[in-house]
Design an enzyme around this catalytic site. Sequence first.
Site, PDB file in Angstrom:
ATOM      1  N   CYS A 196      -1.846   7.944  -6.059  1.00 61.46           N
ATOM      2  CA  CYS A 196      -1.899   9.092  -7.433  1.00 61.46           C
ATOM      3  C   CYS A 196      -1.931   8.360  -8.431  1.00 61.46           C
ATOM      4  O   CYS A 196      -1.410   6.376  -8.392  1.00 61.46           O
ATOM      5  CB  CYS A 196      -0.386   9.098  -6.982  1.00 61.46           C
ATOM      6  SG  CYS A 196      -0.904  10.722  -5.742  1.00 61.46           S
TER       7      CYS A 196
ATOM      8  N   ARG B 137      -8.184   4.277  -9.351  1.00 54.86           N
ATOM      9  CA  ARG B 137      -7.014   4.146  -8.497  1.00 54.86           C
ATOM     10  C   ARG B 137      -7.683   4.826  -7.594  1.00 54.86           C
ATOM     11  O   ARG B 137      -7.008   4.488  -5.993  1.00 54.86           O
ATOM     12  CB  ARG B 137      -5.290   4.314  -8.880  1.00 54.86           C
ATOM     13  CG  ARG B 137      -5.604   3.771 -10.143  1.00 54.86           C
ATOM     14  CD  ARG B 137      -4.266   4.171 -10.723  1.00 54.86           C
ATOM     15  NE  ARG B 137      -2.650   4.314  -9.980  1.00 54.86           N
ATOM     16  CZ  ARG B 137      -1.920   3.793 -10.126  1.00 54.86           C
ATOM     17  NH1 ARG B 137      -1.676   2.700 -10.804  1.00 54.86           N
ATOM     18  NH2 ARG B 137      -0.470   3.630  -9.191  1.00 54.86           N
TER      19      ARG B 137
ATOM     20  N   TRP C 145      -4.302  11.886  -5.271  1.00 55.74           N
ATOM     21  CA  TRP C 145      -4.382  11.315  -4.001  1.00 55.74           C
ATOM     22  C   TRP C 145      -3.860  11.838  -2.922  1.00 55.74           C
ATOM     23  O   TRP C 145      -2.407  11.681  -2.613  1.00 55.74           O
ATOM     24  CB  TRP C 145      -4.291  10.112  -3.665  1.00 55.74           C
ATOM     25  CG  TRP C 145      -5.308   9.312  -2.530  1.00 55.74           C
ATOM     26  CD1 TRP C 145      -6.775   8.896  -2.843  1.00 55.74           C
ATOM     27  CD2 TRP C 145      -4.827   8.681  -1.205  1.00 55.74           C
ATOM     28  NE1 TRP C 145      -7.580   8.664  -1.380  1.00 55.74           N
ATOM     29  CE2 TRP C 145      -6.189   8.078  -0.810  1.00 55.74           C
ATOM     30  CE3 TRP C 145      -3.409   8.556  -0.600  1.00 55.74           C
ATOM     31  CZ2 TRP C 145      -5.787   7.271   0.964  1.00 55.74           C
ATOM     32  CZ3 TRP C 145      -4.112   7.598   0.144  1.00 55.74           C
ATOM     33  CH2 TRP C 145      -4.411   7.869   1.466  1.00 55.74           C
TER      34      TRP C 145
ATOM     35  N   ASN D  29       4.451   9.974  -7.956  1.00 54.74           N
ATOM     36  CA  ASN D  29       3.150   9.419  -6.756  1.00 54.74           C
ATOM     37  C   ASN D  29       4.332   8.905  -6.047  1.00 54.74           C
ATOM     38  O   ASN D  29       5.609   8.620  -6.346  1.00 54.74           O
ATOM     39  CB  ASN D  29       3.025   8.165  -7.534  1.00 54.74           C
ATOM     40  CG  ASN D  29       2.781   8.153  -8.554  1.00 54.74           C
ATOM     41  OD1 ASN D  29       1.641   9.233  -8.747  1.00 54.74           O
ATOM     42  ND2 ASN D  29       1.912   6.590  -9.126  1.00 54.74           N
ATOM     43  N   GLY D  30       3.458   8.866  -4.732  1.00 52.99           N
ATOM     44  CA  GLY D  30       4.631   8.064  -3.780  1.00 52.99           C
ATOM     45  C   GLY D  30       4.670   9.145  -2.206  1.00 52.99           C
ATOM     46  O   GLY D  30       3.880   9.985  -2.162  1.00 52.99           O
TER      47      GLY D  30
ATOM     48  N   GLU E  54     -15.606  -9.757   5.665  1.00 52.74           N
ATOM     49  CA  GLU E  54     -15.813  -9.187   4.241  1.00 52.74           C
ATOM     50  C   GLU E  54     -16.944  -8.345   3.872  1.00 52.74           C
ATOM     51  O   GLU E  54     -16.677  -7.374   3.289  1.00 52.74           O
ATOM     52  CB  GLU E  54     -15.154  -9.979   2.387  1.00 52.74           C
ATOM     53  CG  GLU E  54     -15.266  -9.749   1.270  1.00 52.74           C
ATOM     54  CD  GLU E  54     -14.157  -8.956   1.387  1.00 52.74           C
ATOM     55  OE1 GLU E  54     -13.232  -8.214   1.798  1.00 52.74           O
ATOM     56  OE2 GLU E  54     -14.338  -8.739  -0.172  1.00 52.74           O
TER      57      GLU E  54
ATOM     58  N   LYS F  32     -16.800  -4.128   2.920  1.00 53.30           N
ATOM     59  CA  LYS F  32     -17.449  -4.170   1.796  1.00 53.30           C
ATOM     60  C   LYS F  32     -18.514  -2.974   1.840  1.00 53.30           C
ATOM     61  O   LYS F  32     -19.086  -1.799   1.647  1.00 53.30           O
ATOM     62  CB  LYS F  32     -18.052  -5.326   1.411  1.00 53.30           C
ATOM     63  CG  LYS F  32     -17.777  -6.062  -0.153  1.00 53.30           C
ATOM     64  CD  LYS F  32     -16.943  -5.997  -1.023  1.00 53.30           C
ATOM     65  CE  LYS F  32     -15.142  -4.730  -0.775  1.00 53.30           C
ATOM     66  NZ  LYS F  32     -14.591  -5.942  -0.601  1.00 53.30           N
TER      67      LYS F  32
ATOM     68  N   LYS G  90      -7.446   2.468  -5.061  1.00 52.84           N
ATOM     69  CA  LYS G  90      -7.015   1.012  -5.413  1.00 52.84           C
ATOM     70  C   LYS G  90      -6.016   0.563  -5.436  1.00 52.84           C
ATOM     71  O   LYS G  90      -6.389  -0.597  -5.175  1.00 52.84           O
ATOM     72  CB  LYS G  90      -8.257   1.256  -6.855  1.00 52.84           C
ATOM     73  CG  LYS G  90      -8.390  -0.247  -7.793  1.00 52.84           C
ATOM     74  CD  LYS G  90      -8.923  -0.940  -6.772  1.00 52.84           C
ATOM     75  CE  LYS G  90      -9.057  -2.230  -7.212  1.00 52.84           C
ATOM     76  NZ  LYS G  90     -10.525  -3.431  -6.352  1.00 52.84           N
TER      77      LYS G  90
HETATM   78  O1  M6R Z   1      -4.138  -4.621  -4.248  1.00 57.09           O
HETATM   79  P1  M6R Z   1      -4.212  -5.617  -2.545  1.00 57.09           P
HETATM   80  O2  M6R Z   1      -4.740  -6.519  -2.932  1.00 57.09           O
HETATM   81  O3  M6R Z   1      -2.308  -5.639  -2.097  1.00 57.09           O
HETATM   82  O4  M6R Z   1      -5.002  -4.618  -2.314  1.00 57.09           O
HETATM   83  C1  M6R Z   1      -4.824  -3.925  -0.823  1.00 57.09           C
HETATM   84  C2  M6R Z   1      -6.365  -3.928   0.306  1.00 57.09           C
HETATM   85  O5  M6R Z   1      -5.779  -2.147   0.193  1.00 57.09           O
HETATM   86  C3  M6R Z   1      -7.873  -3.950  -0.959  1.00 57.09           C
HETATM   87  O6  M6R Z   1      -8.169  -5.280  -0.494  1.00 57.09           O
HETATM   88  C4  M6R Z   1      -9.005  -2.810   0.161  1.00 57.09           C
HETATM   89  O7  M6R Z   1      -9.136  -3.421   1.661  1.00 57.09           O
HETATM   90  C5  M6R Z   1     -10.081  -2.852  -1.058  1.00 57.09           C
HETATM   91  N1  M6R Z   1     -10.971  -1.599  -1.294  1.00 57.09           N
HETATM   92  C6  M6R Z   1     -11.404  -4.000   0.623  1.00 57.09           C
HETATM   93  O8  M6R Z   1     -12.433  -3.584  -1.131  1.00 57.09           O
END
Ligand code: M6R
Length: 617
Positions: A2, A27, A76, A102-103, A490, A494, A612
């Site tokens: 959010c 986000r 969200w 938010n939250g 990773e 992705k 995000k």
């Molecule tokens: O902002 P952060 O690095 O703490 O976020 C952690 C994960 O939510 C973040 O890396 C997520 O897995 C990504 N969407 C990966 O691409």
Amino acid sequence: MCGIVGYTGCREAYPILIKGLHRLEYRGYDSAGTALFSENYGNLNIFKASGKVSDLEKAAEGHDRSGSMGIAHTRWATHGSPNVANAHPHVSQSGDITLVHNGIIENYAVLRDQLKAKGFTFKSQTDTEVLVQLIEFIRTTQETDIVNAVRLALTKAIGAYAIVVMDKRTPDVLVAARNASPMVIGIGENDSEFFIASDASPIAEYTNRMVYLNDGEVAVCVKGSPLKVLNLENDSVEAKVKKVNLDLNMLDKGGFPHFMLKEIFDQPNVLKDCLRGRLLPEHQRVILSAVTEHREELLNAKRFIVVSCGTSWHAGLIGKQLIEDFCQIPVEVAYASEFRYANPVVGPGDIVIAISQSGETADTLAAINLAKAKGAMIFGIVNAVGSSIARHTDTGTYIHVGPEIGVASTKAFTGQVTVLIMLALALAHEKKSISTASYQEVLAELALIPEKIEKVLEQNDKIKTLASRYAECRNFLYLGRGVNYPVALEGALKLKEISYIHAEGYPAAEMKHGPIALVDEDMPVVFIATHHQLYEKVVSNMQEVIARKGKILAIVTEGDELVKKMVDEVIEVPQTLNCLAPLLTVIPLQILAYHIAVAKGLNVDMPRNLAKSVTVE
Ligand code: M6R
């Protein structure tokens, strides 16, 4: 996750709010809304839409959008589906008070039952609506003002929140508050206007003077008056103004079709920023101020514990191998979400390394707070300057790769790995656990990484062609060993995030303990097989896949003729030291995932269901 924007001042609020919501789109969200106080008629005009901010703009078109005070939100969904009824702002029963949140209010069900018993009715399934009704209930029954009503309501709410509240009875006043969810207040012209948001990106073009609220603080923003901050006990708190300069160009796509592609191509330059002033190849030194300032604690650490999530957790796995190898200090890597509830054995002498791009991940923040309470020192590796995690650490190193907008993390990963390499080198040098020759060799090679990434990026078109052949696949396996095992994880993350193709990452040698059963002619297997001491063993694993008719795409070191002859496709990366290989081998995997998702016509920057900044647990 959010997003919140609020404005009170002398300008028209609607364009500021909508532009701000667009800035927060990265986000991740599934509905949007805004409430504007129109001075002309004393009305609150509320517009909402499920879908995108552009849908909200269509819903508001042709209606009265005037007013110099307003709040806006991207939601969200957590409690209730992403429809108009559940979209924020939520309005109190009398129609006077509006709120964005938010939250998660964890005790919302109990509060809702109590309010229902007092005659309140609810139009949505959200926890947020409970909060706005509670504020109204307190304001009416205790005959108090909106600021007090918000403050008292928050003493009854359990959970995480960042809220902004507007009351028809007190035009010009916005009340903002936070607990475990970020909230920034920008102070505009002549100190008489206020921009409120869940991060600095919607505010940066108006002012660089910002106040980050702390947990349990309530800000009172009155047009034409200085900012007032209170705690929940009603004491005044000093509002600490910080200068935050965000490069607005970094918030645009810069000619690329998607933020993700831009961010992949940003990597050579932003890694130079990350290294700047820290890696001094001419002096053959790496200097991190956190290591200089906390030398004794770091060198005497019993162990390091990395806490992080998702991509940042993968970076932590690479960091573990490097710190253990160079420094011979034990390192554990924990999912922050597991660590926080595991009653972990952690205390004085332990150093917890919190890795986070956004600096707002709720699980990572909770893990830090737990470790801190148990006496550990917290070292942050964070991208977002001034974020909650950055502010909760004892020391740390920013990765400085600029705002990352694409939901799929790319440049933040390489930035995190770069900082972890510098940290391992700086500590090893101080500890004298690395020979001078090796230290200098790694330093010199690290300085060359940005231009080697450029060379990998030159293969974008080739990878795009390859991607079109894989777009219809249903499953992928990613395999690597040593530092390239987290790269396999990773690469798989992705792909699944943005293309919705099932993908799994494994250590290559683990394949024969189970995953090999999946291999057939329809199963592409991506091997990361650069030159290192286990190269031959990885090549043997390839043979096992070939024997089962699996299709192989291999990431290899430039000039590798052996693998080229064996497998279906290869992508070459320049030769580098094994400890630095992830900085190169991850790049083709990012590009591959990107082009497969584009070939499937998917929304690369905002994939379904993802956010995000994951500010709820
Ligand atoms: O902002 P952060 O690095 O703490 O976020 C952690 C994960 O939510 C973040 O890396 C997520 O897995 C990504 N969407 C990966 O691409």
